[in-house]
Design a protein around this motif. Structure first.
Motif, mmCIF file in Angstrom:
data_model
loop_
_atom_site.group_PDB
_atom_site.id
_atom_site.type_symbol
_atom_site.label_atom_id
_atom_site.label_comp_id
_atom_site.label_asym_id
_atom_site.label_seq_id
_atom_site.Cartn_x
_atom_site.Cartn_y
_atom_site.Cartn_z
ATOM 1 N N LYS A 1 14.058 82.809 75.899
ATOM 2 C CA LYS A 1 14.464 82.976 74.564
ATOM 3 C C LYS A 1 13.670 82.891 73.914
ATOM 4 O O LYS A 1 13.890 82.414 71.999
ATOM 5 C CB LYS A 1 15.521 82.924 74.247
ATOM 6 N N TYR A 2 12.901 81.522 73.417
ATOM 7 C CA TYR A 2 12.028 80.955 72.581
ATOM 8 C C TYR A 2 10.598 81.234 72.905
ATOM 9 O O TYR A 2 10.041 81.030 71.915
ATOM 10 C CB TYR A 2 11.887 79.580 73.393
ATOM 11 N N LEU A 3 9.930 82.118 73.998
ATOM 12 C CA LEU A 3 8.986 82.683 73.776
ATOM 13 C C LEU A 3 7.941 83.590 72.909
ATOM 14 O O LEU A 3 6.768 83.227 72.822
ATOM 15 C CB LEU A 3 8.325 83.643 75.687
ATOM 16 N N ASP A 4 8.563 83.727 72.597
ATOM 17 C CA ASP A 4 8.862 84.947 71.289
ATOM 18 C C ASP A 4 8.471 84.320 69.922
ATOM 19 O O ASP A 4 7.404 84.337 69.355
ATOM 20 C CB ASP A 4 9.495 86.156 70.599
ATOM 21 N N LYS A 5 8.974 82.670 70.115
ATOM 22 C CA LYS A 5 9.007 82.196 69.190
ATOM 23 C C LYS A 5 7.697 81.323 69.300
ATOM 24 O O LYS A 5 6.859 80.681 68.101
ATOM 25 C CB LYS A 5 10.481 80.807 68.807
ATOM 26 N N TYR B 1 5.378 82.495 70.253
ATOM 27 C CA TYR B 1 4.011 83.608 70.283
ATOM 28 C C TYR B 1 3.382 83.431 68.202
ATOM 29 O O TYR B 1 2.586 83.531 68.131
ATOM 30 C CB TYR B 1 4.369 85.212 70.625
ATOM 31 N N THR B 2 5.005 82.935 67.833
ATOM 32 C CA THR B 2 5.012 83.600 66.315
ATOM 33 C C THR B 2 4.490 82.212 66.167
ATOM 34 O O THR B 2 3.447 82.237 64.657
ATOM 35 C CB THR B 2 6.377 83.669 65.561
ATOM 36 N N LEU C 1 3.057 89.881 62.441
ATOM 37 C CA LEU C 1 3.932 90.566 63.410
ATOM 38 C C LEU C 1 4.931 91.707 62.823
ATOM 39 O O LEU C 1 5.777 92.254 64.139
ATOM 40 C CB LEU C 1 5.184 89.159 63.433
ATOM 41 N N GLN D 1 12.969 81.827 63.162
ATOM 42 C CA GLN D 1 11.751 82.028 64.134
ATOM 43 C C GLN D 1 11.255 80.310 64.579
ATOM 44 O O GLN D 1 11.464 79.688 65.472
ATOM 45 C CB GLN D 1 11.220 82.450 64.638
ATOM 46 N N GLU E 1 -0.298 81.501 75.941
ATOM 47 C CA GLU E 1 -1.271 82.459 75.511
ATOM 48 C C GLU E 1 -2.739 83.076 76.015
ATOM 49 O O GLU E 1 -2.235 84.313 76.260
ATOM 50 C CB GLU E 1 -2.307 81.779 74.363
ATOM 51 N N LEU F 1 -0.084 84.884 78.502
ATOM 52 C CA LEU F 1 0.887 86.746 77.336
ATOM 53 C C LEU F 1 -1.111 87.027 77.790
ATOM 54 O O LEU F 1 -0.847 88.211 78.696
ATOM 55 C CB LEU F 1 0.547 86.186 76.785
ATOM 56 N N GLU G 1 -0.515 90.770 79.784
ATOM 57 C CA GLU G 1 -1.172 92.109 79.234
ATOM 58 C C GLU G 1 -2.365 92.805 79.911
ATOM 59 O O GLU G 1 -2.363 94.472 80.355
ATOM 60 C CB GLU G 1 -1.714 92.121 77.684
#
Length: 289
Positions: free
Chosen positions: A4-8, A10-11, A28, A38, A75, A78, A82
């Motif tokens: 649940k912290y992965l998107d944070k 990225y932010t 974003l 976040q 990063e 990620l 992708e």
């Protein structure tokens, strides 16, 4: 770390690159308060402050600079992930066709090359029992299946060809044999759960004739084994098999076939599928021509 912290994280990277919470929100596509929230959640999780707000923008704290090293590893992962997703989306997965043993080994091989040219895809042919095939189609493990029975399920069925069963032997037979005359021959049959044996048993029982009245000397587990067991016997043996399995041996007079008097041993072959895709529609159009 919880996912649940992965998107944070990225932010955090976007804010660092843009040096601004407001610019990061535009990149974003979320509100600035959401961006702030976040980062607050991430800071609470890490137990440190990551950014200092300045008039000229935001700067990383000493702890933020240290965390940046870990965030850049994320990063890299990620970016690589992708690329893998793009490769996966471009991948042309094979079309999976299932078939019962007799249909798959003797009726379908000549058709597969035509199917491939129609759908412009590689085709993998999987041979299994009817029940296994129908289960696989229902759970989308197969695109479609050619079977000799229908189950009560949510699948669609379309008729294909008729499969004729005949009595055959390694010695000449009369053109027709009555059920009672079968008793005088030594006989080999398929295993109890095979679709061929189930079909024959049902047809015999409709005439009030039980299979245990026959002189069964052996049981085999597939059509090919059945053919060669009869073919290589030194004494006369009979059995019942799909005519397509022994058509070459009938032509060369290595095996001999007979029909059971007043009995139609033809069974339908069905194409079973869950939903009609463009590939399935192309195959169905071809086989119904």
């Amino acid at each position: 770390m919880s996912i649940k912290y992965l998107d944070k994280i990225y932010t955090f990277l976007v804010i660092y690159k843009e040096s601004s919470f407001s610019k990061a929100s535009r990149v974003l596509g979320i509100s600035q308060p959401a961006v702030t929230q976040q980062i607050r959640i991430l800071e609470d999780f890490l137990g440190v402050s990551l950014f200092e707000r300045k008039k000229t923008g935001v700067l990383l704290t000493k702890e933020g600079q240290e965390f940046l090293k870990y965030a850049r590893d994320f990063e890299k992962f990620l970016n690589n992930f992708e690329k893998k997703i793009k490769e996966f989306k471009k991948m042309d997965t094979p079309f999976l066709i299932g078939a019962s043993p007799t249909v798959g080994n003797y009726n379908l091989p000549e058709c597969i090359k035509y199917f491939q040219s129609l759908i412009n895809k590689d085709i993998n042919l999987i041979i299994k029992s009817n029940n296994e095939l129908l289960e696989d189609v229902e759970k989308k493990a197969l695109d479609l299946a050619f079977v000799t029975k229908k189950n009560k399920n949510s699948l669609f069925y379309e008729e294909w060809i008729e499969d004729e069963l005949v009595v055959f032997s390694n010695k000449p037979l009369p053109p027709e044999i009555s059920i009672d005359e079968l008793k005088k021959y030594k006989m080999i049959c398929r295993e109890p759960n095979s679709s061929t044996r189930e079909f024959v048993k049902k047809m015999f029982e409709a005439r009030e004739f039980e299979c245990d009245m026959l002189n069964i000397i052996s049981v085999v587990h597939n059509s090919t084994a059945l053919k060669y067991t009869v073919l290589n016997s030194s004494e006369q043996i009979v059995s019942i098999i799909s005519k397509s399995v022994i058509k070459g041996e009938l032509k060369n007079k290595k095996l001999f076939a007979s029909k059971i008097k007043d009995m139609n041993l033809k069974r339908k072959t069905y194409v079973a599928y869950r939903e009609k895709t463009k590939e399935i529609e192309a195959i169905l159009n071809f086989i119904h021509q």
